[in-house]
Write a protein that holds these residues in place. Structure first.
Motif, PDB file in Angstrom:
ATOM      1  N   GLN A 159       0.990  -1.161  -0.148  1.00  0.00           N
ATOM      2  CA  GLN A 159       0.068  -0.049  -0.008  1.00  0.00           C
ATOM      3  C   GLN A 159       0.911   1.254   0.028  1.00  0.00           C
ATOM      4  OE1 GLN A 159      -2.802  -0.287   3.328  1.00  0.00           O
ATOM      5  NE2 GLN A 159      -3.793  -2.022   2.665  1.00  0.00           N
ATOM      6  N   ARG A 160       2.127   1.162   0.487  1.00  0.00           N
ATOM      7  CA  ARG A 160       2.955   2.324   0.600  1.00  0.00           C
ATOM      8  C   ARG A 160       3.410   2.828  -0.995  1.00  0.00           C
ATOM      9  NH1 ARG A 160       6.506  -1.664   2.298  1.00  0.00           N
ATOM     10  NH2 ARG A 160       8.587  -1.632   1.019  1.00  0.00           N
ATOM     11  N   GLY A 161       3.956   4.021  -0.942  1.00  0.00           N
ATOM     12  CA  GLY A 161       4.256   4.436  -2.214  1.00  0.00           C
ATOM     13  C   GLY A 161       5.991   3.943  -2.561  1.00  0.00           C
ATOM     14  N   GLY A 162       6.401   4.470  -3.661  1.00  0.00           N
ATOM     15  CA  GLY A 162       7.872   4.057  -3.725  1.00  0.00           C
ATOM     16  C   GLY A 162       7.897   2.862  -4.659  1.00  0.00           C
ATOM     17  N   LEU A 163       9.072   2.540  -4.930  1.00  0.00           N
ATOM     18  CA  LEU A 163       9.511   1.280  -6.008  1.00  0.00           C
ATOM     19  C   LEU A 163       9.504   0.022  -5.010  1.00  0.00           C
ATOM     20  CD1 LEU A 163      12.291   2.991  -7.962  1.00  0.00           C
ATOM     21  CD2 LEU A 163      10.006   2.915  -8.552  1.00  0.00           C
ATOM     22  N   GLY A 164       9.113   0.185  -3.882  1.00  0.00           N
ATOM     23  CA  GLY A 164       9.103  -1.410  -3.095  1.00  0.00           C
ATOM     24  C   GLY A 164      10.487  -2.113  -2.718  1.00  0.00           C
ATOM     25  N   PHE A 165      11.731  -1.368  -3.089  1.00  0.00           N
ATOM     26  CA  PHE A 165      12.870  -2.090  -2.809  1.00  0.00           C
ATOM     27  C   PHE A 165      13.212  -2.067  -1.254  1.00  0.00           C
ATOM     28  CE2 PHE A 165      13.673  -1.829  -6.891  1.00  0.00           C
ATOM     29  CZ  PHE A 165      14.092  -0.679  -7.622  1.00  0.00           C
ATOM     30  N   VAL A 166      12.415  -1.508  -0.384  1.00  0.00           N
ATOM     31  CA  VAL A 166      12.609  -1.867   1.034  1.00  0.00           C
ATOM     32  C   VAL A 166      11.809  -2.907   1.321  1.00  0.00           C
ATOM     33  CG1 VAL A 166      12.423  -0.660   3.393  1.00  0.00           C
ATOM     34  CG2 VAL A 166      12.980   0.762   1.224  1.00  0.00           C
ATOM     35  N   GLY A 167      12.356  -3.842   2.234  1.00  0.00           N
ATOM     36  CA  GLY A 167      11.762  -4.966   2.491  1.00  0.00           C
ATOM     37  C   GLY A 167      10.944  -5.126   3.741  1.00  0.00           C
ATOM     38  N   GLY A 168      10.078  -4.093   3.810  1.00  0.00           N
ATOM     39  CA  GLY A 168       9.014  -4.066   4.901  1.00  0.00           C
ATOM     40  C   GLY A 168       8.487  -2.850   5.205  1.00  0.00           C
ATOM     41  N   PRO A 169       7.444  -2.691   5.994  1.00  0.00           N
ATOM     42  CA  PRO A 169       6.963  -1.354   6.550  1.00  0.00           C
ATOM     43  C   PRO A 169       8.046  -0.785   7.416  1.00  0.00           C
ATOM     44  CG  PRO A 169       5.859  -3.183   7.571  1.00  0.00           C
ATOM     45  CD  PRO A 169       6.511  -3.558   6.575  1.00  0.00           C
ATOM     46  N   GLY A 170       8.036   0.492   7.070  1.00  0.00           N
ATOM     47  CA  GLY A 170       8.911   1.289   8.030  1.00  0.00           C
ATOM     48  C   GLY A 170       8.362   1.529   9.584  1.00  0.00           C
ATOM     49  N   GLU A 171       9.426   1.723  10.422  1.00  0.00           N
ATOM     50  CA  GLU A 171       9.118   1.878  11.872  1.00  0.00           C
ATOM     51  C   GLU A 171       8.016   2.991  11.990  1.00  0.00           C
ATOM     52  OE1 GLU A 171       9.401   1.355  15.739  1.00  0.00           O
ATOM     53  OE2 GLU A 171      10.409   0.181  14.192  1.00  0.00           O
ATOM     54  N   THR A 172       7.977   4.172  11.244  1.00  0.00           N
ATOM     55  CA  THR A 172       6.807   5.064  11.424  1.00  0.00           C
ATOM     56  C   THR A 172       5.589   4.471  11.159  1.00  0.00           C
ATOM     57  OG1 THR A 172       8.619   6.714  10.583  1.00  0.00           O
ATOM     58  CG2 THR A 172       6.265   7.039  10.650  1.00  0.00           C
ATOM     59  N   GLN A 173       5.721   3.480  10.142  1.00  0.00           N
ATOM     60  CA  GLN A 173       4.192   3.160   9.886  1.00  0.00           C
ATOM     61  C   GLN A 173       3.662   1.871  10.889  1.00  0.00           C
ATOM     62  OE1 GLN A 173       2.180   3.576   6.822  1.00  0.00           O
ATOM     63  NE2 GLN A 173       0.876   2.669   8.780  1.00  0.00           N
ATOM     64  N   ILE A 174       4.744   1.304  11.534  1.00  0.00           N
ATOM     65  CA  ILE A 174       4.385   0.566  12.461  1.00  0.00           C
ATOM     66  C   ILE A 174       3.806   1.332  13.834  1.00  0.00           C
ATOM     67  CG2 ILE A 174       5.162  -1.154  14.174  1.00  0.00           C
ATOM     68  CD1 ILE A 174       7.137  -2.357  12.066  1.00  0.00           C
ATOM     69  N   GLU A 175       4.566   2.343  14.254  1.00  0.00           N
ATOM     70  CA  GLU A 175       4.212   3.097  15.380  1.00  0.00           C
ATOM     71  C   GLU A 175       2.735   3.723  14.820  1.00  0.00           C
ATOM     72  OE1 GLU A 175       5.504   3.427  18.155  1.00  0.00           O
ATOM     73  OE2 GLU A 175       6.997   2.036  17.628  1.00  0.00           O
ATOM     74  N   SER A 176       2.525   4.022  13.665  1.00  0.00           N
ATOM     75  CA  SER A 176       1.265   4.501  13.198  1.00  0.00           C
ATOM     76  C   SER A 176       0.286   3.680  13.551  1.00  0.00           C
ATOM     77  CB  SER A 176       1.116   5.371  12.104  1.00  0.00           C
ATOM     78  OG  SER A 176      -0.070   5.581  11.612  1.00  0.00           O
ATOM     79  N   ASP A 177       0.491   2.396  13.048  1.00  0.00           N
ATOM     80  CA  ASP A 177      -0.502   1.382  13.277  1.00  0.00           C
ATOM     81  C   ASP A 177      -0.775   0.970  14.660  1.00  0.00           C
ATOM     82  OD1 ASP A 177      -0.926   0.887  10.611  1.00  0.00           O
ATOM     83  OD2 ASP A 177       0.974  -0.479  10.377  1.00  0.00           O
ATOM     84  N   ARG A 178       0.361   1.117  15.602  1.00  0.00           N
ATOM     85  CA  ARG A 178       0.162   0.865  17.117  1.00  0.00           C
ATOM     86  C   ARG A 178      -0.819   1.792  17.637  1.00  0.00           C
ATOM     87  NH1 ARG A 178       5.248  -0.086  18.207  1.00  0.00           N
ATOM     88  NH2 ARG A 178       5.192  -2.322  18.105  1.00  0.00           N
ATOM     89  N   ARG A 179      -0.661   2.975  17.199  1.00  0.00           N
ATOM     90  CA  ARG A 179      -1.512   4.323  17.750  1.00  0.00           C
ATOM     91  C   ARG A 179      -2.803   3.849  17.220  1.00  0.00           C
ATOM     92  NH1 ARG A 179       3.078   7.466  16.518  1.00  0.00           N
ATOM     93  NH2 ARG A 179       2.006   8.020  14.494  1.00  0.00           N
ATOM     94  N   ALA A 180      -3.092   3.406  16.229  1.00  0.00           N
ATOM     95  CA  ALA A 180      -4.378   3.309  15.688  1.00  0.00           C
ATOM     96  C   ALA A 180      -5.130   2.124  16.469  1.00  0.00           C
ATOM     97  CB  ALA A 180      -4.435   2.933  14.289  1.00  0.00           C
ATOM     98  N   ILE A 181      -4.324   1.200  16.904  1.00  0.00           N
ATOM     99  CA  ILE A 181      -4.918  -0.081  17.775  1.00  0.00           C
ATOM    100  C   ILE A 181      -5.109   0.636  19.221  1.00  0.00           C
ATOM    101  CG2 ILE A 181      -4.199  -2.137  18.838  1.00  0.00           C
ATOM    102  CD1 ILE A 181      -2.965  -3.048  16.568  1.00  0.00           C
ATOM    103  N   ASP A 182      -4.208   1.433  19.502  1.00  0.00           N
ATOM    104  CA  ASP A 182      -4.321   2.006  20.886  1.00  0.00           C
ATOM    105  C   ASP A 182      -5.739   2.929  21.025  1.00  0.00           C
ATOM    106  OD1 ASP A 182      -2.175   0.685  21.892  1.00  0.00           O
ATOM    107  OD2 ASP A 182      -1.017   2.602  21.774  1.00  0.00           O
ATOM    108  N   ASP A 183      -5.845   3.640  19.996  1.00  0.00           N
ATOM    109  CA  ASP A 183      -7.040   4.555  20.099  1.00  0.00           C
ATOM    110  C   ASP A 183      -8.280   3.628  19.958  1.00  0.00           C
ATOM    111  OD1 ASP A 183      -5.448   6.753  19.842  1.00  0.00           O
ATOM    112  OD2 ASP A 183      -5.588   7.055  17.729  1.00  0.00           O
ATOM    113  N   GLN A 184      -8.448   2.618  19.189  1.00  0.00           N
ATOM    114  CA  GLN A 184      -9.545   1.649  19.241  1.00  0.00           C
ATOM    115  C   GLN A 184      -9.784   1.015  20.337  1.00  0.00           C
ATOM    116  OE1 GLN A 184     -11.822   1.275  17.121  1.00  0.00           O
ATOM    117  NE2 GLN A 184     -12.816  -0.687  17.059  1.00  0.00           N
ATOM    118  N   LEU A 185      -8.624   0.767  21.079  1.00  0.00           N
ATOM    119  CA  LEU A 185      -8.914   0.019  22.564  1.00  0.00           C
ATOM    120  C   LEU A 185      -9.403   1.076  23.637  1.00  0.00           C
ATOM    121  CD1 LEU A 185      -5.470  -1.982  22.942  1.00  0.00           C
ATOM    122  CD2 LEU A 185      -7.686  -2.819  22.753  1.00  0.00           C
TER     123      LEU A 185
END
Length: 432
Positions: A159-185
């Motif tokens: 889903q992220r932009g770029g050419l896809g050379f980086v092998g996985g979601p970045g730390e920023t994205q993971i932290e964003s997802d964690r915050r989204a889960i915390d908000d839902q909790l």
């Protein structure tokens, strides 16, 4: 509200997901269970989900656990061949699997993988019927997924932009997802708090009516719901299936030659109950904490009956059930035993006043169960609210002399007195 899902693919309607169950037998674990019954229970858990088809089950002996892959490379290759031949889509591991192990095994085998916690959460999600149950399951699932962001959110790579050379979601994205889960909790906790307050109000209303509570507890599939249905004439789901019932059910019951009681059927316990569920379902099990009598229903025909009973006792202790709560062991399923063993169980129960041998299916021992509960409740203490006029000075004095008054309020007509008393003290009071 949508229920949590672990993305088991059942979008094709009646098509079943082909699953394989693995039970790792870790030799270094001194508390490990007997692998045969443990694997059988894991298969029964998998079969409790209607959209799964169990095509195989294997006990995997392990001397040590591989930190990155759980199993050794040779065993992984051997299992991969079996999975490929059987066209397996989902592997269920009866134990704890770390996020890294889960990601690596899914990549090696080309399948989806759930550990014991994930499987039980999936079952609870499928079974929760009440609003409280749904909220609790969703909270437990989010807490579980929060610790597994390393694999739970790998879809973000697409889903992220770029050419896809980086092998996985970045730390920023993971932290964003964690915050989204915390908000839902946070939102779920607020909703659950409202439901819990409503339950508390219902419990307070029952406390004003001096009905003692008798709670049925036990290992899953021990026959609690069948006992409950036999006693109350209710129609609670009772099947030969793990976690056939999830949400607690309560009914009033007038015991023969005894008091009226509230009978509570609770969710079944299981060994290695996920910590997420112990915390999430504490409110559901509050009726057990308030019970005057606990009936521990056991499947006496099960090969692991004693170990199951030990697991139930440990969970009750962890929940904070008072040690002085009156309890009985109800040895159920006599009808599944041969005559010699059934007679031995009956003889053992006759020697122990805290053990009752029954068959909820045939009805054997059910009258005795009710009689024993009624007799035990003669000394049970429960709360009641009394209204006394100013002319009832003798009754008021007797209550204080018995040291059972917990609260008193004066009104224009007299006194409103809250007491905690036994059935015997109640009878004595009404004779004054």
């Amino acid at each position: 509200m949508s229920r949590p899902s672990f993305q088991i693919d059942d979008t094709d309607g009646p098509k079943l997901t082909r699953a394989w169950v693995l039970h790792p037998e870790i030799k270094s674990d001194n508390d490990r269970r007997n692998p045969g019954p443990a694997l059988a229970e894991a298969v029964a858990l998998a079969e409790a989900l209607p959209h799964l088809e169990v095509n195989g089950a294997t006990i995997v002996p392990l001397r040590t656990v591989s930190a990155g892959m759980l199993f050794g490379s040779g065993k992984i290759e051997e299992l991969k061949r079996e999975f490929d031949d059987a066209e397996i889509e989902l592997v269920l591991v009866d134990g704890k699997v770390t996020p890294v192990q889960q990601r690596n095994l899914e990549k090696e085998w080309g399948v989806k993988l759930l550990d014991r916690t994930g499987l039980i959460l999936e079952i609870f999600s499928d079974r929760a019927a009440t609003r409280e149950g749904v909220l609790q399951v969703e909270m437990a699932a989010l807490n579980y997924q929060r610790t597994r962001l390393v694999r739970a959110w790998t879809h973000l790579e697409r889903q992220r932009g770029g050419l896809g050379f980086v092998g996985g979601p970045g730390e920023t994205q993971i932290e964003s997802d964690r915050r989204a889960i915390d908000d839902q909790l946070v939102r779920l906790r607020r909703q659950l708090d409202k439901v819990v307050k409503t339950r508390a109000l219902h419990r307070a209303a029952r406390a004003k009516v001096p009905y003692p509570i008798v709670a049925l507890v036990g290992y899953t599939n021990a026959g609690k719901s069948t006992v409950f249905n036999r006693l109350t004439g209710a129609d609670v789901m009772a099947k030969d299936m793990l976690f056939a019932t999830l949400d607690p059910t309560m009914r009033s019951l007038v015991l023969p030659d005894g008091p009226e009681i509230i009978l509570s059927d609770t969710v079944g316990f299981i060994s290695d109950l996920p910590t997420e569920l112990v915390a999430a379902f504490r409110a559901t099990l509050e009726e057990v904490l308030a019970a005057d009598i606990i009936c521990h229903v056991r499947d006496i025909s099960h090969a692991e009956s004693e170990e199951q009973a030990r697991n139930v006792r440990e969970i009750l202790t962890s929940l904070g059930v008072p040690k002085d709560t009156r309890s009985f062991e109800v040895w159920n399923k006599l009808d599944l035993l041969d005559d010699d063993r059934a007679n031995a169980v009956r003889a053992r129960a006759q020697r122990d006043p805290d053990v009752l041998a029954i068959s909820a299916i045939s009805g054997e021992g059910m009258d005795n169960l009710q009689a024993v509960i009624a007799e035990a409740l003669q000394g049970a203490v429960r709360e009641a609210e009394l209204t006394l006029g100013f002319a009832d000075g003798k009754k008021r004095a007797w209550l204080f002399a018995q040291e059972i008054v917990t609260d008193e309020k004066q009104t224009e007509e007299g006194f409103v007195v809250t007491v905690r008393w036994s059935s015997e003290q109640e009878s004595q009071f009404h004779r004054i």
